[in-house]
Design a protein around this motif. Structure first.
Motif, mmCIF file in Angstrom:
data_model
loop_
_atom_site.group_PDB
_atom_site.id
_atom_site.type_symbol
_atom_site.label_atom_id
_atom_site.label_comp_id
_atom_site.label_asym_id
_atom_site.label_seq_id
_atom_site.Cartn_x
_atom_site.Cartn_y
_atom_site.Cartn_z
ATOM 1 N N GLU A 46 30.067 25.884 79.977
ATOM 2 C CA GLU A 46 29.573 24.546 79.198
ATOM 3 C C GLU A 46 28.158 24.694 79.050
ATOM 4 O OE1 GLU A 46 33.397 24.244 81.082
ATOM 5 O OE2 GLU A 46 31.524 24.552 82.052
ATOM 6 N N SER A 47 27.343 24.939 80.128
ATOM 7 C CA SER A 47 26.023 24.967 80.160
ATOM 8 C C SER A 47 25.620 26.131 79.157
ATOM 9 C CB SER A 47 25.240 25.100 81.424
ATOM 10 O OG SER A 47 23.948 25.265 81.436
ATOM 11 N N ILE B 80 22.835 27.483 90.492
ATOM 12 C CA ILE B 80 23.359 28.434 89.630
ATOM 13 C C ILE B 80 24.699 28.293 89.099
ATOM 14 C CG2 ILE B 80 24.322 29.834 91.406
ATOM 15 C CD1 ILE B 80 22.914 32.258 89.863
ATOM 16 N N TYR B 81 25.688 27.839 89.683
ATOM 17 C CA TYR B 81 26.915 27.597 89.276
ATOM 18 C C TYR B 81 26.924 26.767 87.818
ATOM 19 C CZ TYR B 81 28.350 29.467 93.731
ATOM 20 O OH TYR B 81 28.515 30.319 94.659
ATOM 21 N N SER B 82 26.255 25.584 87.986
ATOM 22 C CA SER B 82 26.070 24.714 86.905
ATOM 23 C C SER B 82 25.343 25.348 85.659
ATOM 24 C CB SER B 82 25.337 23.187 87.406
ATOM 25 O OG SER B 82 26.126 22.563 88.316
ATOM 26 N N ALA B 83 24.406 25.786 86.007
ATOM 27 C CA ALA B 83 23.364 26.363 84.936
ATOM 28 C C ALA B 83 24.244 27.363 84.119
ATOM 29 C CB ALA B 83 22.033 26.935 85.579
ATOM 30 N N LYS C 3 14.348 27.309 82.217
ATOM 31 C CA LYS C 3 14.370 27.187 80.500
ATOM 32 C C LYS C 3 15.962 26.483 80.243
ATOM 33 C CE LYS C 3 11.301 30.832 79.390
ATOM 34 N NZ LYS C 3 11.132 32.207 78.668
ATOM 35 N N SER C 4 17.010 26.725 80.749
ATOM 36 C CA SER C 4 18.009 26.415 80.431
ATOM 37 C C SER C 4 18.198 25.018 80.805
ATOM 38 C CB SER C 4 19.266 27.034 80.954
ATOM 39 O OG SER C 4 19.363 26.823 82.429
ATOM 40 N N SER C 5 17.746 24.441 81.547
ATOM 41 C CA SER C 5 17.633 23.000 81.822
ATOM 42 C C SER C 5 16.846 22.114 81.303
ATOM 43 C CB SER C 5 17.477 22.537 83.417
ATOM 44 O OG SER C 5 15.852 22.869 83.639
ATOM 45 N N ASP C 6 15.797 22.820 80.250
ATOM 46 C CA ASP C 6 14.852 21.977 79.162
ATOM 47 C C ASP C 6 15.702 21.294 78.375
ATOM 48 O OD1 ASP C 6 12.864 22.995 81.044
ATOM 49 O OD2 ASP C 6 12.469 24.513 79.802
ATOM 50 N N GLU D 225 15.416 33.006 87.669
ATOM 51 C CA GLU D 225 14.915 31.622 88.210
ATOM 52 C C GLU D 225 14.286 31.248 86.920
ATOM 53 O OE1 GLU D 225 12.753 31.388 91.555
ATOM 54 O OE2 GLU D 225 14.189 32.602 92.654
ATOM 55 N N ILE D 226 13.375 31.829 86.041
ATOM 56 C CA ILE D 226 12.844 31.243 85.078
ATOM 57 C C ILE D 226 13.680 30.913 83.951
ATOM 58 C CG2 ILE D 226 11.520 31.988 82.848
ATOM 59 C CD1 ILE D 226 9.768 33.762 84.896
ATOM 60 N N PHE D 227 14.949 31.534 83.738
ATOM 61 C CA PHE D 227 16.304 31.231 82.754
ATOM 62 C C PHE D 227 16.716 30.192 83.081
ATOM 63 C CE2 PHE D 227 20.254 31.017 81.668
ATOM 64 C CZ PHE D 227 20.380 31.146 80.082
ATOM 65 N N LEU D 228 17.134 29.941 84.742
ATOM 66 C CA LEU D 228 17.568 28.826 85.016
ATOM 67 C C LEU D 228 16.789 27.628 84.672
ATOM 68 C CD1 LEU D 228 19.034 29.902 88.338
ATOM 69 C CD2 LEU D 228 20.223 29.393 86.191
#
Length: 298
Positions: free
Chosen positions: A264-265, A257-260, A295-298, A290-293
């Protein structure tokens, strides 16, 4: 606020506010006088408050979004209990614990405690020896740790309503030569980036949070509202969000969660994806961290 609103050049299109120190009703009245839409997030009103609900007594109060603090307290307890069962000091099967509350006038603290009590009903093997009124403060948590160890020397689980109190427990334990993660386990609610090292090192076993992200969710709703797409057309003016947990083991996963949620992310994420103004095909808003995390990694 009065100074900003009285000046037509600085008068806002909408007010986004956290009901801090019970100032909410005063701000509601000011906003109503000028018919400015207002949205409360993160902290609302007590159930017995006379302000009512959004779009009621105050028609310009357009919405409310608050975290599910009862679930947060429950999730924290479940994670801590699971962790405590793995500890060698609890090989007998019985787990002794104490709980550190925030202010007893705080709805957030009281609801988190209610969540803890629900978890304890599911785990009769866990004995809660005492609730300490630690007022969200790290120094009072340090004192509570010393008193608890003296009164209940077999205590191996310290549930705390906030990370700052968990850190107080950890810091005082280390001063006394007591090892977090080995001699006892603790965790709290907040999941703040500045406390990451406590979780990453294993000193703090678990943290529950993400509720600070509500500001981002709400901005999507306000953006749509001001563009003529009323999120409340289906009659849903209030939202309750779920927090998520993070443990040391989560740092081995692809997403933490800290990275996401780092600047910067987030700076590279297209927040238009959350908006129905920009995505007319969206049937509903999905405020799931959780869903947002994912999506943000896509």
């Amino acid at each position: 606020l009065n100074k900003v609103i009285e000046n037509q050049e600085t008068r806002p299109d909408c007010i986004l506010i956290h009901n801090f120190k019970k100032r909410g009703e005063k701000v509601l009245n000011i906003a109503a006088e000028y018919d400015i839409p207002i949205f409360f997030f993160n902290a609302g009103f007590k159930q017995n408050s006379n302000v009512g609900q959004p779009r009621g007594k105050y028609p310009n109060w357009i919405g409310l979004m608050v975290p599910d603090d009862e679930f947060a307290g429950y999730l924290l307890a479940k994670e801590l209990i699971a962790g405590a069962k793995k500890m060698e000091v609890n090989s007998s099967g019985t787990i002794q614990m104490v709980a550190l509350e925030g202010n007893r006038t705080s709805e957030a603290s009281n609801k988190r405690v209610a969540g803890l009590k629900r978890a304890l009903e599911e785990h009769p093997e866990v004995i809660n020896n005492q609730f300490f009124h630690s007022k969200w403060k790290s120094d009072q948590a340090k004192e509570a740790f010393v008193v608890a160890r003296r009164r209940y020397p077999d205590t191996t689980l310290f549930w705390t309503a906030s990370e700052s109190m968990a850190i107080g427990v950890i810091d005082r334990a280390k001063e006394l030569g007591i090892v977090p993660g080995k001699d006892f386990i603790t965790g709290g609610v907040d999941l703040l980036p500045e406390h990451k090292q406590y979780l990453e090192s294993g000193d703090m076993a678990v943290s529950v949070g993400g509720h600070y992200f509500e500001g981002a969710w709400v901005l999507a709703l306000i953006h749509d509202y001001l563009n003529g797409i009323d999120f409340g057309n289906g009659g849903n003016f209030s939202y309750m969000t779920k927090m998520i947990s993070q443990t040391k083991d989560d740092f081995t996963k692809l997403i933490d969660i800290y990275s996401a949620l780092s600047k910067e992310s987030l700076s590279s994420f297209d927040f238009k994806k959350l908006s129905r103004t920009h995505n007319p095909q969206l049937e509903k808003y999905d405020f799931d961290l959780e869903i947002f995390l994912q999506k943000s990694s896509d």
